[in-house]
Write a protein that holds these residues in place. Structure first.
Motif, PDB file in Angstrom:
ATOM      1  N   ALA A 108       0.833  -1.208   0.000  1.00 29.28           N
ATOM      2  CA  ALA A 108       0.000   0.000   0.000  1.00 29.28           C
ATOM      3  C   ALA A 108       0.869   1.261   0.000  1.00 29.28           C
ATOM      4  N   MET A 109       1.931   1.244   0.789  1.00 29.37           N
ATOM      5  CA  MET A 109       2.792   2.433   0.860  1.00 29.37           C
ATOM      6  C   MET A 109       3.547   2.656  -0.446  1.00 29.37           C
ATOM      7  N   ARG A 110       3.963   1.561  -1.058  1.00 30.32           N
ATOM      8  CA  ARG A 110       4.715   1.688  -2.311  1.00 30.32           C
ATOM      9  C   ARG A 110       3.877   2.311  -3.435  1.00 30.32           C
ATOM     10  N   LEU A 111       2.546   2.151  -3.349  1.00 32.38           N
ATOM     11  CA  LEU A 111       1.693   2.666  -4.424  1.00 32.38           C
ATOM     12  C   LEU A 111       1.757   4.185  -4.547  1.00 32.38           C
ATOM     13  N   ASP A 112       2.184   4.851  -3.479  1.00 28.75           N
ATOM     14  CA  ASP A 112       2.341   6.298  -3.538  1.00 28.75           C
ATOM     15  C   ASP A 112       3.267   6.728  -4.669  1.00 28.75           C
ATOM     16  N   ALA A 113       4.300   5.913  -4.898  1.00 32.19           N
ATOM     17  CA  ALA A 113       5.317   6.285  -5.884  1.00 32.19           C
ATOM     18  C   ALA A 113       5.068   5.621  -7.239  1.00 32.19           C
TER      19      ALA A 113
ATOM     20  N   LYS C   3      -5.903   7.962  -5.443  1.00 36.86           N
ATOM     21  CA  LYS C   3      -7.315   7.572  -5.489  1.00 36.86           C
ATOM     22  C   LYS C   3      -7.368   6.148  -6.030  1.00 36.86           C
ATOM     23  N   ILE C   4      -7.803   5.228  -5.204  1.00 37.78           N
ATOM     24  CA  ILE C   4      -7.772   3.810  -5.584  1.00 37.78           C
ATOM     25  C   ILE C   4      -9.171   3.218  -5.447  1.00 37.78           C
ATOM     26  N   ALA C   5      -9.630   2.584  -6.502  1.00 37.57           N
ATOM     27  CA  ALA C   5     -10.900   1.849  -6.428  1.00 37.57           C
ATOM     28  C   ALA C   5     -10.599   0.365  -6.268  1.00 37.57           C
ATOM     29  N   VAL C   6     -11.346  -0.275  -5.390  1.00 34.70           N
ATOM     30  CA  VAL C   6     -11.253  -1.730  -5.253  1.00 34.70           C
ATOM     31  C   VAL C   6     -12.608  -2.284  -5.658  1.00 34.70           C
ATOM     32  N   ILE C   7     -12.623  -3.042  -6.745  1.00 32.12           N
ATOM     33  CA  ILE C   7     -13.872  -3.622  -7.238  1.00 32.12           C
ATOM     34  C   ILE C   7     -13.996  -5.049  -6.710  1.00 32.12           C
ATOM     35  N   LEU C   8     -15.104  -5.307  -6.049  1.00 35.72           N
ATOM     36  CA  LEU C   8     -15.363  -6.651  -5.542  1.00 35.72           C
ATOM     37  C   LEU C   8     -16.434  -7.272  -6.422  1.00 35.72           C
ATOM     38  N   SER C   9     -16.199  -8.494  -6.899  1.00 35.50           N
ATOM     39  CA  SER C   9     -17.216  -9.091  -7.769  1.00 35.50           C
ATOM     40  C   SER C   9     -17.495 -10.563  -7.448  1.00 35.50           C
ATOM     41  N   HIS C  10     -16.830 -11.093  -6.430  1.00 31.39           N
ATOM     42  CA  HIS C  10     -17.037 -12.511  -6.118  1.00 31.39           C
ATOM     43  C   HIS C  10     -17.968 -12.721  -4.926  1.00 31.39           C
ATOM     44  N   SER C  11     -18.616 -13.857  -4.917  1.00 40.31           N
ATOM     45  CA  SER C  11     -19.442 -14.253  -3.784  1.00 40.31           C
ATOM     46  C   SER C  11     -18.543 -14.440  -2.554  1.00 40.31           C
ATOM     47  N   ALA C  30      -5.367   2.414   5.455  1.00 34.57           N
ATOM     48  CA  ALA C  30      -4.540   2.687   6.641  1.00 34.57           C
ATOM     49  C   ALA C  30      -3.363   3.596   6.313  1.00 34.57           C
ATOM     50  N   VAL C  31      -2.887   3.551   5.076  1.00 39.20           N
ATOM     51  CA  VAL C  31      -1.768   4.423   4.721  1.00 39.20           C
ATOM     52  C   VAL C  31      -2.259   5.640   3.926  1.00 39.20           C
ATOM     53  N   GLU C  32      -3.530   5.992   4.198  1.00 36.36           N
ATOM     54  CA  GLU C  32      -4.090   7.274   3.746  1.00 36.36           C
ATOM     55  C   GLU C  32      -4.400   7.372   2.259  1.00 36.36           C
ATOM     56  N   HIS C  33      -4.505   6.257   1.552  1.00 36.06           N
ATOM     57  CA  HIS C  33      -5.016   6.358   0.190  1.00 36.06           C
ATOM     58  C   HIS C  33      -6.516   6.664   0.265  1.00 36.06           C
ATOM     59  N   GLN C  34      -7.004   7.295  -0.785  1.00 35.90           N
ATOM     60  CA  GLN C  34      -8.438   7.594  -0.844  1.00 35.90           C
ATOM     61  C   GLN C  34      -9.129   6.426  -1.542  1.00 35.90           C
ATOM     62  N   VAL C  35      -9.688   5.522  -0.756  1.00 37.76           N
ATOM     63  CA  VAL C  35     -10.165   4.247  -1.290  1.00 37.76           C
ATOM     64  C   VAL C  35     -11.674   4.270  -1.543  1.00 37.76           C
ATOM     65  N   THR C  36     -12.062   3.818  -2.720  1.00 38.02           N
ATOM     66  CA  THR C  36     -13.466   3.622  -3.054  1.00 38.02           C
ATOM     67  C   THR C  36     -13.701   2.126  -3.239  1.00 38.02           C
ATOM     68  N   VAL C  37     -14.655   1.582  -2.496  1.00 33.57           N
ATOM     69  CA  VAL C  37     -14.968   0.157  -2.608  1.00 33.57           C
ATOM     70  C   VAL C  37     -16.245   0.012  -3.419  1.00 33.57           C
ATOM     71  N   GLN C 111     -12.319   8.441 -12.496  1.00 29.61           N
ATOM     72  CA  GLN C 111     -11.611   9.401 -11.646  1.00 29.61           C
ATOM     73  C   GLN C 111     -10.459   8.778 -10.858  1.00 29.61           C
ATOM     74  N   GLN C 112     -10.323   7.455 -10.937  1.00 35.28           N
ATOM     75  CA  GLN C 112      -9.347   6.777 -10.074  1.00 35.28           C
ATOM     76  C   GLN C 112      -7.959   6.741 -10.701  1.00 35.28           C
ATOM     77  N   GLN C 113      -6.942   6.706  -9.821  1.00 34.68           N
ATOM     78  CA  GLN C 113      -5.571   6.550 -10.306  1.00 34.68           C
ATOM     79  C   GLN C 113      -5.172   5.076 -10.403  1.00 34.68           C
ATOM     80  N   HIS C 114      -5.652   4.273  -9.472  1.00 35.76           N
ATOM     81  CA  HIS C 114      -5.392   2.830  -9.535  1.00 35.76           C
ATOM     82  C   HIS C 114      -6.714   2.091  -9.348  1.00 35.76           C
ATOM     83  N   ILE C 115      -6.806   0.922  -9.982  1.00 34.40           N
ATOM     84  CA  ILE C 115      -7.982   0.076  -9.776  1.00 34.40           C
ATOM     85  C   ILE C 115      -7.496  -1.350  -9.530  1.00 34.40           C
ATOM     86  N   LEU C 116      -8.000  -1.954  -8.468  1.00 26.78           N
ATOM     87  CA  LEU C 116      -7.711  -3.364  -8.217  1.00 26.78           C
ATOM     88  C   LEU C 116      -9.032  -4.111  -8.240  1.00 26.78           C
TER      89      LEU C 116
END
Lengths: 120, 111, 118
Positions: A108-113, C3-11, C30-37, C111-116
């Motif tokens: 999670a921390m590494r994603l900052d960079a 800005k990170i989106a986490v897409i959940l699609s499983h049962s 916890a490390v202060e990313h702006q998370v959208t679930v 709008q997200q920078q990362h998507i998981l």
């Protein structure tokens, strides 16, 4: 130029996951991008097992990936909790040399960079 | 299998020395875990131990340090919800020690 | 902070996917990313408690989602079609969700920078 992180979560046994990761990593470096790290989570942690015993006629992509990452100084990380819960790395039987134990917090921390996360 | 004997009862532990069956917890057992952790239980220690038990009842997970600090701050105020205060009470790691004394599973070490 | 989106699609019964996804969400927040679930497809079932989990041989890990608020997860979204398909009302859910159409979710993802995806 972008900084990439490769996030691997799908199964790695007898399927093209690791080959895709390696192919992407090579292509990214070839085009002058940077790879911050490769992180293994969920069922992909099976790739870190030291005692994998493959017959000579089955491709051993993990070995190639480890060599590539060492050559280019790319951290090859795995989630230690995901591995421990599956019994894949313990104190008695550590992970295969080349894989580094890490946590979700480190990922999670590494994603900052990181500019782009590519999921496999 | 590891175990702990309290008042003649043999209590099974998991491989990390944490309580194997969450239902077997008692305050006497907590004191025994505290002795093993070299923690001298005061009212402040009990407050945190009972807090992590309540936390587990509600969320079904053992709190790692970050969330423990946040949760305590939200409930008991910032004087107690900070890692300095918690480390003063549990020098070897508040999440690790308080959960063991509270009879909960060991928190995941990756969070 | 990303800005990170986490897409959940499983049962919730589909192996460790959802459970480990919840851990990932909390680690990111916890490390202060702006998370959208975002709960899509069968993942909306994760919003209901797993009844009789002991009989199923698995742990009911769904209450941990109530921690999203404490971790300051920025937004929790449920796909309107999925809720309808599985006949789940927002008020039945363990946590407060914002119900969104596919179109609105699409805009949110843009709008997200990362998507998981889990």
């Amino acid at each position: 130029m972008a900084v990439f992180a490769l996030y691997v979560q799908s199964s790695t046994y007898a399927c093209p996951t690791l080959a895709s990761v390696l192919r992407f990593a090579k292509a990214a470096l070839l085009q002058q991008h940077q790879l911050d790290h490769i992180f293994f989570y969920q069922d992909a942690v099976q790739a870190i097992v030291a005692s994998i015993d493959l017959p000579a006629d089955e491709p051993d992509v993990a070995t190639d990936l480890i060599a590539f990452c060492q050559q280019h100084d790319i951290p090859l990380l795995y989630c230690v909790t995901a591995a421990e819960k599956r019994g894949l790395a313990t104190l008695a039987v550590p992970a295969r040399t080349g894989f580094i134990a890490a946590g979700l917090a480190e990922f999670a921390m590494r994603l900052d960079a990181v500019d782009q996360v590519v999921q496999f | 299998m590891l175990s702990l004997t309290v008042e003649g009862l043999v209590i099974p532990l998991d491989q990390h020395g944490y309580l194997a069956d969450l239902n077997l917890w008692s305050e006497k057992l907590a004191l025994e875990f505290a002795r093993l952790e070299q923690v001298n239980m005061s009212a402040e220690h009990w407050e945190v131990v009972l807090f992590v038990r309540d936390f587990y009842q509600e969320f079904r997970t053992s709190p790692a340090i970050r969330v423990l600090v946040k949760a305590i701050a939200a409930k008991l105020g910032p004087d107690k919800g900070n890692s300095k205060y918690l480390f003063m009470l549990f020098p070897e790691g508040p999440a690790k020690q308080a959960t063991r004394i509270a009879g909960l599973p060991k928190p995941a070490r990756c969070l | 902070m990303k800005k990170i989106a986490v897409i959940l699609s499983h049962s919730p019964f589909d192996g460790a996917i959802s459970r480990e996804a919840h851990d990932m969400i909390m680690a990111l927040a916890a490390v202060e990313h702006q998370v959208t679930v975002i709960y899509q497809d069968a993942a909306v079932l994760q919003l209901l408690p797993i009844r009789r989990s002991a009989a199923l041989g698995c742990k009911d890990y769904t209450p941990a989602q109530k921690l999203f608020e404490l971790y300051e997860v920025a937004a929790v979204v449920a796909d309107a079609c999925a809720l309808q398909l599985y006949q789940i009302l927002p008020e039945q859910c363990l946590i407060t969700v914002t119900v969104m159409s596919d179109q609105a979710i699409q805009a949110l993802l843009a709008q997200q920078q990362h998507i998981l995806r889990f």
